[in-house]
Design a protein around this motif. Structure first.
Motif: not given
Length: 129
Positions: A101-129
């Motif tokens: 997915e496109a990189i977004r900004i968390d409206e509460f923390t102002d941190k960047k994040f995005f999602f992918i799905s694993d092979p079974d469609d489990l959502p996985i988020e990557f969240y910037e430190k």
């Protein structure tokens, strides 16, 4: 009062063990700590570590039922992993042919994040430190 130290591990049941094993080890880069085949259950159990910390158990079972994850369903919503550089993570996964997915900004923390799905469609988020 209950004294919980930390989350010990997350258990994931996959539909195709070989595909999920490759995704979690070769794409996400988790280290295999232990792998066993449990003949009585016709099931693999793969213990994976993230940065030296045992965190994920990957299981295979014959014909597991699928679990809806979208639209938002009750239960585990997603896994989230902290990364230092969200752009680099997004680029790496995109180059590995993972639909990001496109990189977004968390409206509460102002941190960047995005999602992918694993092979079974489990959502996985990557969240910037």
């Amino acid at each position: 009062m209950l004294n919980i130290n930390k989350i010990h591990h997350i258990a994931i049941i996959c539909a195709d063990y070989a595909v999920s094993k490759k995704f979690y080890t070769e794409i996400l880069g988790f280290k295999i700590e232990n792998e066993v085949f449990r003949a009585e259950r016709n099931s693999y159990k793969l213990d994976l570590s993230v940065n030296g910390h045992y965190q994920i158990e990957l299981f295979s079972f014959p014909n597991p039922p699928s679990r809806p994850s979208r639209p938002e369903a009750c239960g585990l919503r997603h896994l989230a992993f902290e990364v230092n550089d969200i752009q680099q993570t997004h680029q790496y996964l995109s180059e590995a042919k993972v639909d990001c997915e496109a990189i977004r900004i968390d409206e509460f923390t102002d941190k960047k994040f995005f999602f992918i799905s694993d092979p079974d469609d489990l959502p996985i988020e990557f969240y910037e430190k």
